[in-house]
Design a protein around this motif. Structure first.
Motif, mmCIF file in Angstrom:
data_model
loop_
_atom_site.group_PDB
_atom_site.id
_atom_site.type_symbol
_atom_site.label_atom_id
_atom_site.label_comp_id
_atom_site.label_asym_id
_atom_site.label_seq_id
_atom_site.Cartn_x
_atom_site.Cartn_y
_atom_site.Cartn_z
ATOM 1 N N GLN A 124 0.803 -1.226 0.000
ATOM 2 C CA GLN A 124 0.000 0.000 0.000
ATOM 3 C C GLN A 124 0.837 1.279 0.000
ATOM 4 O O GLN A 124 0.285 2.370 -0.015
ATOM 5 C CB GLN A 124 -0.909 0.012 1.241
ATOM 6 N N MET A 125 2.149 1.162 0.037
ATOM 7 C CA MET A 125 3.021 2.316 0.244
ATOM 8 C C MET A 125 2.802 3.432 -0.770
ATOM 9 O O MET A 125 2.803 4.615 -0.406
ATOM 10 C CB MET A 125 4.484 1.885 0.226
ATOM 11 N N ALA A 126 2.611 3.119 -2.028
ATOM 12 C CA ALA A 126 2.433 4.165 -3.046
ATOM 13 C C ALA A 126 1.196 5.015 -2.752
ATOM 14 O O ALA A 126 1.211 6.229 -2.976
ATOM 15 C CB ALA A 126 2.320 3.536 -4.423
ATOM 16 N N ASP A 127 0.140 4.379 -2.245
ATOM 17 C CA ASP A 127 -1.078 5.127 -1.923
ATOM 18 C C ASP A 127 -0.975 5.834 -0.574
ATOM 19 O O ASP A 127 -1.538 6.905 -0.386
ATOM 20 C CB ASP A 127 -2.286 4.179 -1.891
ATOM 21 N N ILE A 128 -0.265 5.241 0.363
ATOM 22 C CA ILE A 128 -0.182 5.766 1.731
ATOM 23 C C ILE A 128 0.820 6.916 1.852
ATOM 24 O O ILE A 128 0.596 7.861 2.596
ATOM 25 C CB ILE A 128 0.218 4.627 2.704
ATOM 26 N N LEU A 129 1.934 6.839 1.135
ATOM 27 C CA LEU A 129 3.052 7.746 1.336
ATOM 28 C C LEU A 129 2.717 9.241 1.243
ATOM 29 O O LEU A 129 3.128 9.999 2.120
ATOM 30 C CB LEU A 129 4.195 7.395 0.387
ATOM 31 N N PRO A 130 1.977 9.716 0.224
ATOM 32 C CA PRO A 130 1.695 11.160 0.176
ATOM 33 C C PRO A 130 0.924 11.659 1.403
ATOM 34 O O PRO A 130 1.278 12.681 1.992
ATOM 35 C CB PRO A 130 0.884 11.346 -1.105
ATOM 36 N N ALA A 131 -0.101 10.933 1.790
ATOM 37 C CA ALA A 131 -0.899 11.340 2.950
ATOM 38 C C ALA A 131 -0.080 11.238 4.237
ATOM 39 O O ALA A 131 -0.172 12.096 5.115
ATOM 40 C CB ALA A 131 -2.166 10.495 3.056
#
Length: 179
Positions: A124-131
């Motif tokens: 999930q890192m790509a989706d989680i990282l910005p937030a």
């Protein structure tokens, strides 16, 4: 903040300089300006330490030490405060930072699975990282400001209280001495 209380728990610079793993930082550890316990140095150390603790990066202690050197504030306090995000509290704090970042970015936050695993985080890192990054920076800045202000106020209150106690003791002594 009583200076004696803080000095009781701080390591001595010579003790740290003698440790093999810290010898490469001998010039930094030996700088007397980084060991001063004043209202400014302690308040700024809280800012640096709390800011560094909220960043979801490895080597937070190195960041805190470098920040203490840049801000000329108390090194041991800055580095020690990083341990607010220890292995037990880190998942909770960073999940809260992620939720805050998702709310600020107006994106739906992913719910944590029943069993949190490194595999789930990696997927999930790509989706989680910005937030997570946005939430962590906002939390870091807010905690740094609040920590600095609270320490300055507590220090001022403690000094004021100490002066008032001394004045009361002097008045009592004068009352006993003057017949």
């Amino acid at each position: 903040m009583p200076r004696r209380f803080l000095q009781r728990y701080m390591p001595h610079p010579d003790t740290l300089r003698r440790q093999r793993s810290l010898r490469f930082m001998g010039h930094l550890i030996g700088n007397p300006a980084l060991w001063v316990l004043s209202r400014r140095s302690v308040a700024n150390a809280f800012s640096v330490g709390l800011f560094s603790a909220m960043l979801p990066i490895p080597f937070q202690m190195v960041v805190a030490a470098f920040g203490a050197w840049l801000a000329r504030c108390n090194l041991p306090l800055s580095v020690g405060l990083v341990w607010i995000t220890n292995p037990l509290t880190m998942p909770i704090i960073f999940y809260g930072n992620y939720r805050l970042g998702a709310w600020l970015m107006d994106t739906p936050a992913r719910e944590a699975p029943e069993r949190l695993s490194t595999r789930w985080i990696a997927e999930q890192m790509a989706d989680i990282l910005p937030a997570l990054a946005v939430g962590s920076v906002v939390t870091a800045v807010l905690l740094a400001i609040v920590g600095n202000v609270v320490i300055r106020l507590l220090w001022r209150w403690q000094v004021s209280r100490s002066w008032k106690q001394r004045a009361r003791r002097r008045r009592r002594r004068r009352g006993r001495e003057a017949p």
